[in-house]
Design a protein around this motif. Structure first.
Motif: not given
Length: 200
Positions: A65-68, A71-78
């Motif tokens: 992901a750092s080659a761009g 960011g994060y695309e997931l449920d932080l609560m989980k």
């Protein structure tokens, strides 16, 4: 021409709905031929991946992901407490290299479409005083070969320190003689080298 039109309307593009980090190695490599890395949306997503079911280390998902734009695309609560800790560390590490991703020169060191067991890419600052090599070793090997990698775009006469080891190399030595990749165990392991010029 299509990329110019796209960037006219949006400074960031989403190159695929596929968020699997290993699939993204090919997706981002191919996209980089038409779009600058600074425009490429790239996220750390859930594991196992909801599309492929693949299990990939959190660290590796972060490297890809750092080659761009990162960011994060997931449920932080989980997320577990350990994952949250790693995420905080990833964010800090990305902020340290963001200037290279956004404004540095990009080199495709190892092509993911040629059945290599590792994929590598590199960012170099415009003044050639700082560079980061990132990548992924795809599969663990019982009797691994010693794989060399060859950074590009450096000043041949300048000396560079490997920040992790403190060892110093000339730019010429790094580009022509190369360095061995670290030996890793387990599939989909991340790789990262940081070099900074040694002031004379």
């Amino acid at each position: 021409m299509a990329s110019e039109i796209m960037l006219y309307y949006s400074l960031q593009i989403w190159c695929s709905d596929n968020t699997d980090a290993i699939d993204r190695l090919k997706i981002q490599y191919g996209t980089s031929f038409g779009y600058p890395i600074s425009a490429m949306g790239s996220h750390v997503s859930v594991c196992p991946n909801h599309q492929s079911g693949r299990i990939t280390p959190f660290e590796t998902r972060g490297i890809v992901a750092s080659a761009g734009t990162f960011g994060y695309e997931l449920d932080l609560m989980k997320m577990s407490e350990e994952e949250k800790k790693i995420a905080r560390e990833q964010i800090l590490k990305y902020k340290e290299m963001e200037h290279l991703v956004q404004t540095g020169d990009y080199y495709r060191l190892v092509n993911p479409f040629k059945n290599n067991n590792h994929v590598l890419w590199q960012f170099v600052s415009k003044d050639k005083k700082e560079t980061i090599v990132c990548g992924v070793r795809l599969h663990s090997e019982a009797n691994p070969h010693v794989y060399l990698f060859y950074p590009q775009g450096l000043d041949a006469d300048m000396k560079y320190e490997d920040i992790a080891t403190g060892k110093v190399y000339t730019g010429a030595a790094l580009m022509k003689a190369g360095l061995p990749l670290p030996l890793t165990t387990g599939d989909y392991q991340s790789i990262k080298f940081t070099f900074r010029a040694v002031e004379k």
